[in-house]
Enzyme design. Structure first.
Site, PDB file in Angstrom:
ATOM      1  N   HIS A  49       0.841  -1.204   0.000  1.00 21.49           N
ATOM      2  CA  HIS A  49       0.000   0.000   0.000  1.00 21.49           C
ATOM      3  C   HIS A  49       0.871   1.248   0.000  1.00 21.49           C
ATOM      4  O   HIS A  49       2.089   1.174   0.206  1.00 21.49           O
ATOM      5  CB  HIS A  49      -0.892   0.012   1.259  1.00 21.49           C
ATOM      6  CG  HIS A  49      -2.036  -0.941   1.187  1.00 21.49           C
ATOM      7  ND1 HIS A  49      -3.338  -0.536   1.030  1.00 21.49           N
ATOM      8  CD2 HIS A  49      -2.058  -2.309   1.227  1.00 21.49           C
ATOM      9  CE1 HIS A  49      -4.126  -1.602   0.984  1.00 21.49           C
ATOM     10  NE2 HIS A  49      -3.373  -2.694   1.107  1.00 21.49           N
TER      11      HIS A  49
ATOM     12  N   GLU B  23       3.345  -0.180   4.024  1.00 22.82           N
ATOM     13  CA  GLU B  23       2.963   1.145   3.531  1.00 22.82           C
ATOM     14  C   GLU B  23       4.236   1.729   2.940  1.00 22.82           C
ATOM     15  O   GLU B  23       5.236   1.931   3.644  1.00 22.82           O
ATOM     16  CB  GLU B  23       2.433   2.016   4.684  1.00 22.82           C
ATOM     17  CG  GLU B  23       1.085   1.583   5.248  1.00 22.82           C
ATOM     18  CD  GLU B  23      -0.113   1.936   4.348  1.00 22.82           C
ATOM     19  OE1 GLU B  23       0.092   2.477   3.237  1.00 22.82           O
ATOM     20  OE2 GLU B  23      -1.258   1.659   4.765  1.00 22.82           O
TER      21      GLU B  23
HETATM   22 ZN    ZN Z   1      -3.994   1.498   0.865  1.00 22.95          ZN
END
Ligand code: ZN
Length: 244
Positions: free
Chosen positions: A144, A208
């Site tokens: 992500h 992330e």
């Molecule tokens: Zn995301």
């Protein structure tokens, strides 16, 4: 009375006789004792070679043949974080590109890679978790990009589930180390209650890859060169989990 000359002659005769007798006395012959045999030192025994170490206990599967599920976040109708600075790519496009690069690299290392999506589609969160369970993934990596209210928030974060197994923790630690080693800002490993980490039993993490709300991170994530470096570091981190 005998003359002194006679006495001298007699004395000399006596000495001569004594010397002759001495020469014939076997006890006077110096016996040369044979030398003791030289002490021949036995050759220094060579040290006993150490027995070979016992084969290592393999507690981790090898990367060759390991099943690694790559889960690029969002997709299709869900763009994820929207571009704000320095580029036009939304989260779903950035993480698909990174995911595809990671998958290629891991395949080259001999892993069997399964993608939850390889195009602009949206698998439900439970579908993604099911892929991990169905393929009995040795490692599940969701990818992500982040966003925050605070524009200064930056860097990568490796998430593991709140009640992560020791395997997931180990995988997350190896990933954070690989990112840092590659010179990529990493805030470390954090625990979070996330659906794709919670709803299956396989070792898992969610990365992330940086904040699209941070101008510096956004600019980097919009660079193909940076995404390639990031993907290489993620592949190294995954491989690190399978290393002894
Ligand atoms: Zn995301």
């Amino acid at each position: 009375m005998r003359s002194p000359r006679f006495r001298l002659a007699a004395a000399l005769t006596l000495i001569a006789v004594a010397l002759l007798a001495g020469c014939q006395n076997p006890e006077r012959i110096r016996i040369i004792e044979p030398l003791p045999p030289p002490i021949i030192h036995a050759p220094t025994p060579s040290p006993i070679p150490a027995p070979p170490p016992p084969p290592p206990i393999i507690s981790q599967p090898q990367i060759r043949g390991a099943v690694i599920v790559i889960d690029p976040g969002h997709g299709g109708r869900d763009p994820g974080a929207l571009p704000k600075y320095g580029g036009q790519m939304s989260e779903k496009t950035i993480v698909l590109d990174i995911g595809n690069r990671v998958a290629r690299s891991l395949s080259e290392r001999g892993a069997r890679v399964v993608m939850t999506r390889s195009g602009d589609t949206y698998p439900e969160l439970q579908d993604r978790a099911d892929v991990a369970e169905r393929h009995r993934a040795d490692l599940f990596i969701s990818i992500h990009a982040n966003s925050a209210e605070r524009r200064s928030a930056s860097g990568t974060i490796v998430y593991i589930f709140d009640q992560a197994t020791t395997q997931s923790l180990r995988a997350g630690m190896r990933m954070a180390a690989a990112l840092t080693r590659a010179g990529i800002e990493c805030q470390g490993v954090m625990r979070k209650n996330l659906h794709v980490l919670r709803e299956h039993s396989r070792p898992a993490m969610l990365i992330e890859c940086g904040f699209l709300t941070n101008p510096g991170d956004a600019q980097k994530l919009n660079s193909a060169n940076y995404r390639a470096s990031l993907a290489a570091a993620i592949a190294d981190g995954a491989a690190g989990y399978f290393a002894p």
